[in-house]
Design an enzyme around this catalytic site. Structure first.
Site, PDB file in Angstrom:
ATOM      1  CB  CYS A  77      -0.948   0.015   1.200  1.00  0.00           C
ATOM      2  SG  CYS A  77      -0.114   0.229   2.807  1.00  0.00           S
ATOM      3  N   GLY A 168      -1.216  -7.800 -10.292  1.00  0.00           N
ATOM      4  CA  GLY A 168      -0.724  -6.792 -11.215  1.00  0.00           C
ATOM      5  C   GLY A 168       0.786  -6.728 -11.253  1.00  0.00           C
ATOM      6  CB  THR A 169       3.402  -8.051  -8.972  1.00  0.00           C
ATOM      7  OG1 THR A 169       2.685  -7.469  -7.877  1.00  0.00           O
ATOM      8  CG2 THR A 169       4.895  -7.804  -8.793  1.00  0.00           C
ATOM      9  CB  THR A 170       5.619  -7.387 -14.276  1.00  0.00           C
ATOM     10  OG1 THR A 170       6.570  -6.489 -13.672  1.00  0.00           O
ATOM     11  CG2 THR A 170       4.479  -6.573 -14.853  1.00  0.00           C
ATOM     12  CB  SER A 191      -3.259  -8.998 -16.733  1.00  0.00           C
ATOM     13  OG  SER A 191      -2.881  -8.270 -17.885  1.00  0.00           O
ATOM     14  N   PRO A 192       0.100  -9.067 -16.915  1.00  0.00           N
ATOM     15  CG  PRO A 192       1.417  -9.425 -18.821  1.00  0.00           C
ATOM     16  CD  PRO A 192       0.214  -9.951 -18.091  1.00  0.00           C
ATOM     17  CD  GLN A 193      -0.515  -2.608 -19.839  1.00  0.00           C
ATOM     18  OE1 GLN A 193      -1.149  -1.884 -19.068  1.00  0.00           O
ATOM     19  NE2 GLN A 193       0.713  -2.324 -20.235  1.00  0.00           N
ATOM     20  CG  HIS A 227       8.824   0.959 -17.745  1.00  0.00           C
ATOM     21  ND1 HIS A 227       9.108   0.436 -18.990  1.00  0.00           N
ATOM     22  CD2 HIS A 227       7.504   0.694 -17.524  1.00  0.00           C
ATOM     23  CE1 HIS A 227       8.020  -0.126 -19.494  1.00  0.00           C
ATOM     24  NE2 HIS A 227       7.033   0.012 -18.616  1.00  0.00           N
ATOM     25  CE  LYS A 231       8.624  -2.712 -16.140  1.00  0.00           C
ATOM     26  NZ  LYS A 231       8.034  -3.729 -15.237  1.00  0.00           N
ATOM     27  N   GLY A 236       6.702  -6.360 -19.444  1.00  0.00           N
ATOM     28  CA  GLY A 236       5.908  -7.511 -19.849  1.00  0.00           C
ATOM     29  C   GLY A 236       5.083  -7.205 -21.088  1.00  0.00           C
TER      30      GLY A 236
END
Length: 344
Positions: A77, A168-170, A191-193, A227, A231, A236
């Site tokens: 968070c 949502g984490t890649t 999903s990576p996106q 990015h 990152k 992804g």
């Protein structure tokens, strides 16, 4: 702010080619997860002498700010994406629980996020913490925006206790991630996106690759992605687009992606606005024919995180409907979310 362009022009590659863990009840128990609390649920449980610290914290929070909407727990968070998701979720009236998983140095501490105090638990006793939250809110959905090396451990834990989640984490081992959830028969959106419009673009690329295989056979490809500096992994989204180009006959390895993480290059070479250096996703793909007389460029540039946060909230609402309808427990993706419609 997001921009998408498809054009045939000289691009940045020609100009600068040398610059370049975290959370339930018995996992076997039968539970329903409605979008809103049913009347049969006890909205304000009795406080028992055996209440855990997290349950006590949640009960105090619920007493001060009652909310009977769908409860979600956003892990990490204090991170930028975590904060963005919390803001987007609260904007549509979801009940964002003021608890989260974080790193060791955050364990047991409270942090102000969006004007509310959030209790953060570190890596220790993650299962006990999550069970306490799930006991209090049995229709809980977890949102994960942690770090790549926590993906598989987190998914294993969510699946073990049977809590539905949006990942949502890649990064991480994606094959293992899918196997873990499939074996546990758990509800999840992975999903990576999470940006809905970017996902729609990816879907169009998949259709083109399926219907016109080898259409770009012999063409060369250059890929640049920029990015924020923290990152650590390659995009992804870029990998998904490259996979489509591979099906279209283009030879390109993932390790050929040019990663731009230097803020100076991001501003001067890529064109990222300075105010978005800490949160952006710029992707450029340049295709050239063997004799270089024909070229194609694809770009999709995103400034900020709202596009991902809003998509994540839509994924949560989608998953809640699947659970309420008692649809099969399985992995869904953002294409499923798009096809379901009813998005904001």
């Amino acid at each position: 702010m997001a921009t998408f362009t498809i054009k045939t022009a000289t691009n940045v590659f020609h100009r600068h080619h040398n610059n370049l863990t975290f959370f339930s009840n018995n996992a076997n128990s039968k539970r329903n997860f409605p979008i809103s609390q049913k009347k049969s649920l006890r909205l304000v449980p009795k406080i028992s002498m055996s209440a855990t610290p997290v349950q006590t914290f949640l009960e105090k929070s619920a007493a001060s700010t009652p909310n009977t909407a769908l409860p979600i727990m956003v892990n990490s968070c204090t991170g930028r994406m975590g904060k963005a998701v919390i803001s987007a979720a609260e904007a549509v009236g979801l009940n964002v629980l003021p608890v989260s998983f974080g790193v060791e140095e955050e364990s047991g501490k409270t942090f102000e996020v969006g004007g509310r105090e959030f209790l953060v638990n570190g890596p220790s006793d993650r299962e006990g913490f999550l069970e306490s939250v799930l006991d209090r809110y049995p229709n809980l959905i977890v949102v994960d925006y942690t770090v790549p090396n926590a993906v598989n451990g987190n998914a294993e834990l969510y699946s073990k206790v049977g809590v539905p989640f949006v990942m949502g984490t890649t990064g991480g081992d994606r094959d293992l991630l899918h196997k873990t959830v499939e074996d546990a028969k758990n509800y999840a959106v992975i999903s990576p996106q999470m940006g809905k419009q970017v996902v729609a673009f990816l879907a169009a690329m998949e259709i083109m690759a399926e219907q016109f295989p080898e259409a770009f056979s012999g063409y060369s490809l250059q890929v640049l992605e920029s990015h924020q500096a923290n990152k650590v992994d390659a995009s992804g989204t870029a990998k998904a687009v490259i996979s489509c180009f591979n099906k279209l006959g283009v030879s390109f390895d993932m390790d050929q992606i040019q990663l731009i993480r230097d803020p100076k290059l991001q501003v001067e070479m890529v064109g990222v606005p300075e105010e978005y250096l800490s949160g952006h996703a710029f992707h450029m793909y340049h295709l050239a024919s063997p004799d270089e007389t024909v070229s194609f460029e694809f770009q999709h540039n995103v400034c900020g995180r709202s596009i991902y946060a809003e998509g994540t909230v839509d994924a949560v609402l989608f998953l809640a409907k699947k659970i309420e309808a008692k649809d099969p427990k399985r992995i869904y993706n953002m294409i499923d979310v798009l096809r379901a419609g009813n998005m904001r």
